[in-house]
Write an enzyme that holds these catalytic residues in place. Structure first.
Site, PDB file in Angstrom:
ATOM      1  CG  HIS A  87      20.560  17.772  55.570  1.00  0.00           C
ATOM      2  ND1 HIS A  87      21.873  18.166  55.383  1.00  0.00           N
ATOM      3  CD2 HIS A  87      20.294  16.930  54.537  1.00  0.00           C
ATOM      4  CE1 HIS A  87      22.365  17.593  54.303  1.00  0.00           C
ATOM      5  NE2 HIS A  87      21.425  16.842  53.773  1.00  0.00           N
ATOM      6  CB  CYS A 122      21.054   9.123  47.782  1.00  0.00           C
ATOM      7  SG  CYS A 122      21.910   7.877  46.808  1.00  0.00           S
ATOM      8  CB  SER A 123      16.526  12.321  47.678  1.00  0.00           C
ATOM      9  OG  SER A 123      16.148  13.663  47.460  1.00  0.00           O
ATOM     10  CD  GLU A 185      24.393  15.328  50.907  1.00  0.00           C
ATOM     11  OE1 GLU A 185      23.904  15.846  51.930  1.00  0.00           O
ATOM     12  OE2 GLU A 185      23.743  15.137  49.866  1.00  0.00           O
ATOM     13  CD  GLU A 187      22.652  13.308  53.306  1.00  0.00           C
ATOM     14  OE1 GLU A 187      22.083  13.962  52.424  1.00  0.00           O
ATOM     15  OE2 GLU A 187      22.954  12.095  53.184  1.00  0.00           O
TER      16      GLU A 187
END
Length: 264
Positions: A87, A122-123, A185, A187
């Site tokens: 993602h 961080c998002s 995560e 990413e």
């Protein structure tokens, strides 16, 4: 457990990801649905953080092309990550007029990477109008919009102090890291810089502490050995952060807008 993993050379295609995860919605504009309530995977966690697991992330292929959307929970389960689910994310770095960087320590309530020190914010951009984008320029605009939203939500920084047009996009990093046995995560993370003197009012459900640091002070924090840091922040520090920081007031132009994705 918060260590990065070497990315596998064999990566599922978009078609394979959609077959593996039928819950992915191929629409990239998707409203969250409250599905995580009473979810066994989320039992025992903070109620607000459980609610946020219903947010809808942008699911990608390995080249950062959006292929659909899925819940934050779906995107952060290691069993899904290990099958290739990927993602979009951002890491924002806020520097003040003294060129000090604002760090945050993530709250203990966080489901992934609780209590760890990291960059300012961080998002994830969400699969909502204004935060998505297929072309790089659109995607950059989307993550900048998301950064403004999250800086206010996590740190109480007024949006007027961090206008979208003042953010600088440097590059993207592709990394994978476990948080614990269940969560992690995977990413493509957009690196954003902004120089601004800001007012901070921490949201205690997101952030338990903040600290402004110089490069020397950040290096000393790493050398202490007593503090723990998020894996993406360590990767950025170990690769380019201090070089970028050195050119904050001159020469940063040469580092901005990198088209190639850095595979970490």
């Amino acid at each position: 457990m918060s260590t990065t993993q070497t990315l596998s050379p064999s990566t599922p295609t978009a078609q394979q990801i959609l077959k593996l995860f039928p819950e992915i919605d191929t629409q990239t504009h998707k409203a969250p649905s409250p599905s995580s309530h009473n979810d066994a995977d989320l039992s025992g966690y903070d109620a607000e953080q459980i609610r946020l697991m219903d947010e809808v992330c942008i699911v990608l292929d390995v080249d950062d092309n959006p292929i659909g959307s899925a819940s934050k929970k779906t995107c952060h389960l290691m069993e899904n990550i290990n099958k290739g689910l990927l993602h979009r994310a951002f890491s924002a770095f806020v520097f003040n007029s003294e060129n000090k960087l604002l760090l945050q320590q993530r709250a203990s309530e966080k489901i992934t990477f609780p209590n760890l020190w990291t960059n300012t914010c961080c998002s994830h951009p969400l699969a909502t109008p204004g935060e998505t984008g297929a072309e790089l320029s659109e995607a950059v605009a989307g993550v900048k919009t998301a950064a403004v939203r999250k800086l206010e939500q996590e740190l109480g920084i007024p949006s007027a102090q961090v206008p979208v047009e003042k953010f600088e996009f440097l590059t993207r990093i592709h990394y994978k890291a476990p948080s614990d046995g269940k969560w992690g995560e995977h990413e493509i993370d957009y690196i954003l810089f902004i120089k601004a003197d800001v007012d901070v009012e921490e949201n205690p459900n997101e952030v338990q502490a903040t600290r402004w640091v110089s490069p020397q002070e950040l290096k000393a924090m790493f050398e202490e050995g007593k503090l723990a840091f998020t894996p993406w922040f360590k990767l950025i520090c170990q690769s380019m952060l201090f070089e970028w920081w050195e050119h904050l007031d001159g020469g940063l132009e040469g580092y901005k807008g990198e088209a190639e994705i850095r595979r970490m």
